[in-house]
Scaffold this motif. Structure first.
Motif: not given
Length: 279
Positions: A110-128
């Motif tokens: 339900q929240v939003t932000g920037t593509i850059e936010d999503a990219v950086e978070a996906t790097k962390v999530a992908g590693d986890i």
């Protein structure tokens, strides 16, 4: 030749049903597997069950878990909330490993932000997720202000550059965003990790982030022959997850809903296969 798709029940289709009954209904209806939400796990915890209790219940059911959802929102949340959500992700991975599931999924929330936010978070999530030797399927939502089409989702996945991260596409959201043909254009088997499906009403409710107006396949406006043909052409051979949240379905017997979902889907697959043979 049309793919012989495997079918999975998404538990939101029988939303008001406890997880134990969802497992029973999925097996009764003839689904090959089940897609379990994070909220299903949380509801078990709220009833006093432990993580081990939940794992034991899923294992004892004998139902294959195709995908396990984690809590949404970590693409765009503030640091403290993101840390909490990543702890939830770690637990989700632990449960997935324990029940033999190899795919985690998440969506924008339900929240939003920037593509850059999503990219950086996906790097962390992908590693986890990678630490547990699992894959992470990411979904777009046609009603989200940013992540609302295939091209945006692909950009996030590609820029994150994690080989265990890919796209989860949904027939409902594909139709309501850029349209089925455009949404599936250039999609490859390597990037398509998971697929959810339901039908779309002729006049869907606009602006609702979590729409519950989804229909049984064949009762709406989706061209199922084209969709199934296109998925076969892509080479997608994993599960089709039946996600059709609708209060009208929630009022019905969950076993009957599941049996109907399998029956109508198999009929549409057979129809599409016959059309392909004619052409």
């Amino acid at each position: 030749m049309l793919t012989e798709f495997k079918l999975s029940l998404h538990t939101w289709t029988i939303h008001t049903t406890p997880l134990e009954t969802c497992l029973e209904a999925a097996a009764y209806g003839g689904f090959d597997a089940i897609e379990i939400r994070r909220s299903d796990i949380v509801q078990c915890y709220e009833k006093g069950m432990s993580k081990d209790d939940v794992i034991g219940m899923i294992r004892d059911s004998g139902v294959t878990v195709s995908v396990l959802g984690t809590e949404y929102g970590w693409w765009f949340t503030p640091p403290d909330e993101t840390r909490r959500l990543f702890e939830v992700l770690r637990e989700t991975c632990e449960i997935a490993c324990a029940v033999g599931c190899d795919m985690i999924m998440s969506a924008p929330g339900q929240v939003t932000g920037t593509i850059e936010d999503a990219v950086e978070a996906t790097k962390v999530a992908g590693d986890i997720v990678g630490e547990h030797d699992l894959s992470l399927a990411l979904e777009f939502n046609s009603q989200h202000p940013l992540v609302n089409k295939t091209t945006v989702l692909r950009e996030i996945v590609e820029r994150a550059d994690r080989t265990n991260c890919g796209m989860l596409l949904d027939a409902y959201h594909l139709h309501r965003s850029q349209g089925m043909e455009t949404g599936l254009k250039d999609v490859t088997a390597d990037e398509l990790f998971a697929f959810q499906y339901s039908d779309v009403p002729p006049v869907p409710e606009p602006g609702v982030r979590r729409p519950v107006d989804r229909l049984v396949p064949g009762e709406g406006v989706i061209d199922w022959t084209f969709l199934l043909w296109r998925l076969s052409e892509i080479g997608y051979d994993s599960y089709l997850s039946y996600e059709a949240p609708n209060p009208a379905l929630w009022e019905r017997c969950p076993k009957e809903v599941c049996a109907e979902g399998v029956r109508v889907t198999r009929e549409l697959v057979e129809k599409a296969s016959m059309e392909m043979q004619k052409n």
